[in-house]
Motif scaffolding. Sequence first.
Motif, PDB file in Angstrom:
ATOM      1  N   LEU A   1      34.777  25.549 -62.406  1.00 40.70           N
ATOM      2  CA  LEU A   1      33.815  24.802 -61.593  1.00 40.70           C
ATOM      3  C   LEU A   1      34.488  23.667 -60.835  1.00 40.70           C
ATOM      4  O   LEU A   1      35.592  23.227 -61.174  1.00 40.70           O
ATOM      5  CB  LEU A   1      32.709  24.238 -62.488  1.00 40.70           C
ATOM      6  N   ASP A   2      33.778  23.162 -59.828  1.00 37.23           N
ATOM      7  CA  ASP A   2      34.189  21.986 -59.082  1.00 37.23           C
ATOM      8  C   ASP A   2      33.813  20.756 -59.916  1.00 37.23           C
ATOM      9  O   ASP A   2      32.626  20.463 -60.117  1.00 37.23           O
ATOM     10  CB  ASP A   2      33.477  21.954 -57.729  1.00 37.23           C
ATOM     11  N   VAL A   3      34.813  20.040 -60.420  1.00 40.87           N
ATOM     12  CA  VAL A   3      34.573  18.936 -61.345  1.00 40.87           C
ATOM     13  C   VAL A   3      33.742  17.832 -60.692  1.00 40.87           C
ATOM     14  O   VAL A   3      32.845  17.258 -61.323  1.00 40.87           O
ATOM     15  CB  VAL A   3      35.906  18.370 -61.878  1.00 40.87           C
TER      16      VAL A   3
ATOM     17  N   ALA B   1      31.120  17.636 -72.167  1.00 42.76           N
ATOM     18  CA  ALA B   1      32.513  17.832 -71.747  1.00 42.76           C
ATOM     19  C   ALA B   1      32.655  19.149 -70.990  1.00 42.76           C
ATOM     20  O   ALA B   1      31.923  20.112 -71.244  1.00 42.76           O
ATOM     21  CB  ALA B   1      33.442  17.835 -72.961  1.00 42.76           C
ATOM     22  N   TYR B   2      33.598  19.141 -70.075  1.00 46.21           N
ATOM     23  CA  TYR B   2      33.973  20.355 -69.338  1.00 46.21           C
ATOM     24  C   TYR B   2      35.366  20.753 -69.810  1.00 46.21           C
ATOM     25  O   TYR B   2      36.323  19.977 -69.686  1.00 46.21           O
ATOM     26  CB  TYR B   2      33.968  20.097 -67.838  1.00 46.21           C
ATOM     27  N   ILE B   3      35.482  21.956 -70.382  1.00 44.00           N
ATOM     28  CA  ILE B   3      36.744  22.424 -70.945  1.00 44.00           C
ATOM     29  C   ILE B   3      37.206  23.627 -70.127  1.00 44.00           C
ATOM     30  O   ILE B   3      36.510  24.640 -70.043  1.00 44.00           O
ATOM     31  CB  ILE B   3      36.580  22.828 -72.424  1.00 44.00           C
ATOM     32  N   HIS B   4      38.367  23.511 -69.511  1.00 41.56           N
ATOM     33  CA  HIS B   4      38.874  24.587 -68.674  1.00 41.56           C
ATOM     34  C   HIS B   4      40.336  24.872 -69.040  1.00 41.56           C
ATOM     35  O   HIS B   4      40.880  24.280 -69.966  1.00 41.56           O
ATOM     36  CB  HIS B   4      38.733  24.215 -67.192  1.00 41.56           C
ATOM     37  N   GLY B   5      40.930  25.795 -68.316  1.00 39.80           N
ATOM     38  CA  GLY B   5      42.319  26.149 -68.593  1.00 39.80           C
ATOM     39  C   GLY B   5      42.482  27.245 -69.622  1.00 39.80           C
ATOM     40  O   GLY B   5      43.570  27.440 -70.171  1.00 39.80           O
TER      41      GLY B   5
ATOM     42  N   VAL C   1      26.223   8.374 -69.574  1.00 38.79           N
ATOM     43  CA  VAL C   1      27.305   9.071 -70.256  1.00 38.79           C
ATOM     44  C   VAL C   1      28.092   9.858 -69.220  1.00 38.79           C
ATOM     45  O   VAL C   1      27.522  10.594 -68.408  1.00 38.79           O
ATOM     46  CB  VAL C   1      26.745  10.013 -71.336  1.00 38.79           C
ATOM     47  N   GLU C   2      29.389   9.706 -69.237  1.00 40.62           N
ATOM     48  CA  GLU C   2      30.232  10.396 -68.260  1.00 40.62           C
ATOM     49  C   GLU C   2      30.682  11.757 -68.785  1.00 40.62           C
ATOM     50  O   GLU C   2      30.833  11.958 -69.989  1.00 40.62           O
ATOM     51  CB  GLU C   2      31.467   9.546 -67.930  1.00 40.62           C
ATOM     52  N   LEU C   3      30.894  12.653 -67.869  1.00 33.05           N
ATOM     53  CA  LEU C   3      31.443  13.960 -68.195  1.00 33.05           C
ATOM     54  C   LEU C   3      32.908  13.829 -68.578  1.00 33.05           C
ATOM     55  O   LEU C   3      33.706  13.285 -67.813  1.00 33.05           O
ATOM     56  CB  LEU C   3      31.294  14.897 -66.995  1.00 33.05           C
ATOM     57  N   ARG C   4      33.265  14.295 -69.785  1.00 40.13           N
ATOM     58  CA  ARG C   4      34.664  14.292 -70.201  1.00 40.13           C
ATOM     59  C   ARG C   4      35.313  15.598 -69.759  1.00 40.13           C
ATOM     60  O   ARG C   4      34.666  16.653 -69.750  1.00 40.13           O
ATOM     61  CB  ARG C   4      34.760  14.193 -71.720  1.00 40.13           C
ATOM     62  N   ILE C   5      36.594  15.545 -69.432  1.00 43.06           N
ATOM     63  CA  ILE C   5      37.325  16.726 -68.966  1.00 43.06           C
ATOM     64  C   ILE C   5      38.452  17.026 -69.939  1.00 43.06           C
ATOM     65  O   ILE C   5      39.261  16.156 -70.271  1.00 43.06           O
ATOM     66  CB  ILE C   5      37.924  16.510 -67.548  1.00 43.06           C
ATOM     67  N   LEU C   6      38.510  18.264 -70.403  1.00 43.46           N
ATOM     68  CA  LEU C   6      39.581  18.710 -71.284  1.00 43.46           C
ATOM     69  C   LEU C   6      40.247  19.954 -70.699  1.00 43.46           C
ATOM     70  O   LEU C   6      39.563  20.843 -70.177  1.00 43.46           O
ATOM     71  CB  LEU C   6      39.039  19.056 -72.679  1.00 43.46           C
ATOM     72  N   HIS C   7      41.566  20.001 -70.796  1.00 36.29           N
ATOM     73  CA  HIS C   7      42.314  21.197 -70.404  1.00 36.29           C
ATOM     74  C   HIS C   7      42.787  21.873 -71.687  1.00 36.29           C
ATOM     75  O   HIS C   7      43.547  21.285 -72.471  1.00 36.29           O
ATOM     76  CB  HIS C   7      43.496  20.833 -69.512  1.00 36.29           C
TER      77      HIS C   7
ATOM     78  N   LEU D   1      37.999  31.545 -67.555  1.00 33.61           N
ATOM     79  CA  LEU D   1      36.648  31.007 -67.683  1.00 33.61           C
ATOM     80  C   LEU D   1      36.706  29.584 -68.217  1.00 33.61           C
ATOM     81  O   LEU D   1      37.751  29.099 -68.658  1.00 33.61           O
ATOM     82  CB  LEU D   1      35.804  31.894 -68.598  1.00 33.61           C
ATOM     83  N   ALA D   2      35.569  28.913 -68.166  1.00 36.59           N
ATOM     84  CA  ALA D   2      35.495  27.529 -68.636  1.00 36.59           C
ATOM     85  C   ALA D   2      34.292  27.371 -69.548  1.00 36.59           C
ATOM     86  O   ALA D   2      33.478  28.294 -69.704  1.00 36.59           O
ATOM     87  CB  ALA D   2      35.404  26.577 -67.439  1.00 36.59           C
ATOM     88  N   ARG D   3      34.185  26.196 -70.151  1.00 38.90           N
ATOM     89  CA  ARG D   3      33.051  25.900 -71.020  1.00 38.90           C
ATOM     90  C   ARG D   3      32.473  24.529 -70.664  1.00 38.90           C
ATOM     91  O   ARG D   3      33.216  23.597 -70.358  1.00 38.90           O
ATOM     92  CB  ARG D   3      33.470  25.868 -72.504  1.00 38.90           C
TER      93      ARG D   3
END
Length: 658
Positions: free
Chosen positions: A37-39, A116-120, A78-84, A125-127
């Motif tokens: 997705l577009d973060v 959280a947005y988990i990609h990579g 609450v902010e969206l956290r990003i994880l790779h 696919l992402a979660r």
Amino acid sequence: MVVGEAPLLPIQEWFLEKQINNLEYSYHTFALQTSELDVKKLKVAVSLLQQQHDAFRMRVVRKDGSYAMHFPPNIKEVELRILHAQEFQGQLEIGKKLAFWQSQFDIEQGPLFAVAYIHGYADGLARIWFSIHHLIVDIVSWEILIRDLQTLYNGRNLWTKSSSLRQWAHAIHNYRVSEEERAYWDIIRLQTAHISQLPMPTQPRLQHSSTLSAERTASLSDAGKILDVSVNEILLTALGSALQEIKEHSLSLVTIEGHGREQVVDQSLDTSRTMGWFTSMYPFKIPPVVDISHGLADVKKQLRQVPQNGIGYGIIYGYVKHPMPLVSFTYHGRLDHPRTDDDWVLVSDSQLRAPEDTPESSSTTDIIVFSVSGQMVINIQSRWSPANSEKLINLMENNIDKVIELASAHQEVLGTETDSMNATFAEETFTPYFEYSGTPRKGPTLFLLPPSEGGAESYFNNLVKHLPNSNLVVFNNYYLQNKSSKTFEELALFYLGHIRKFQPAGTYHLLGWSLGGTLALEIAVQLVSSHGGKIGTLAFIDTYFNMPRVIRSIGVPYSGYNIPELEAGFLTSIKLEIDHLVLFKASQMNNNYRTEGERRVFGYYDQSEFNDLDTLIERDRITLVTMDNDTHYSWVHNEHQVGEMCTLLVTFLNSRVN
């Protein structure tokens, strides 16, 4: 924006009174599988989601020795956290990070959720991972949040906010329980006070789970249709019989959890799109199950005697001062719903479920049943011995198989098709309408037909509210309940039967919004042609007429547009004598499209002066009323617009045409 305080709901009071080591460690965790997705867009969508749902801002405050809900005007989002995923040494490390964010929950100061947005991932696919404190969310809310977040990410507007959690809390506390309802619960409470002991708890809570195959799950669903019982009734019968075998002569009392969003509490409120913890609980005595066939009939009869789906028990007694049965049962139904190819999918990734401090339950044993990916899951969390817990699951499964065998035998003997039995079941268990009559209401009855994606509740907070002196019958959506009808003509017959029970003959007044307008037109045709009726008022709210022809003419496949799979009529002109024929037409294009096909169809009707009604009826017979600055959906929240519409409707209802 909702601000201020509100009383706790009974389920929230029960939670805060439980003996839990850490109140913060009770949450719902789920994940969505998406493409990459577009973060930036996702961060904006998460921010807008928090603005849409007031429950995200809810806090718990102590007041005069007790708790209350508080909705502060200003809080930090609450902010969206990003994880790779590739930056962590395996899934366990991801779980530890998620657990850390959950540990920051604070019911008084916030936050009460993390995202959280988990990609990579290797599969491309992402979660999207959510963890939300139980005080502000229930299972029904999952679907609401998933749908709203994807809608916002795709740059589309959400519907205007539905009724707030704060409004619902006040409505619950102002609900007046009838004497009959109170008398029913008084008897049940006395029975609950003398609970016959099932196996005594022997150890800490353990979880046991069993998953039925897709074939077995489908057979169970078909069995319900053949035997004219719901899946919920089958499961309760299976549970009751199992409990009897575990301890003979025990009174099979269970605590049943329901969604709690009962319209009877306040018919002016609509919580269908509201996030929150609305769950209700009530004690239920499962009748003795001598054999499966009679057991199903007895459970069905007894369950349907429960007043208002049990909402009144918690309002009268709460869940704290009086003992509840030690075995609880919850049937969530299907958690994942059919979606289009580009929809986000609910997944159960174990690595995204961080370690939890499982709170002490008030029950000895909790049975939670749901379906996901076409398979039914029976989940038991119990303090019984592992042997007794496994025995309970095995007995329930055996009883489910007995129901499937019973249905198969019935079908062979009766030669009955499943679809026809399904229609009977749906009609008998479905609440077809809500009637508004009696003083101060007077005059003829106006029959309101539902839109395609809603039921009677679609009208409660607009037309019903603004027609306090008119007799009304507001229909629920039978098509959503029972999709065996193949044509609008067949579907109209269901409503026609109820209409003629209210009014066997004379002049009829009909109104429909969207699909409801097509139904109203078909019902009008049948009333006149087959029953000698007359049509006084026929009102349409932005109905799209002759849609099959329009879809074909602009080259959009049916699969590209979200409409009921019904064969629609009205491809030729209609000859009807109608005293008052009115079309309330939206002035703004319907922007709630999901596909390019829908956008093109909506664009066509936006440019059509009469929504193609003039291809069926001469335009000089149509009263056209433009709903200024409103879309197909937004009019329901425009008090001024609704008021003007109702003023005109009252004029039509009260007029006498020679």
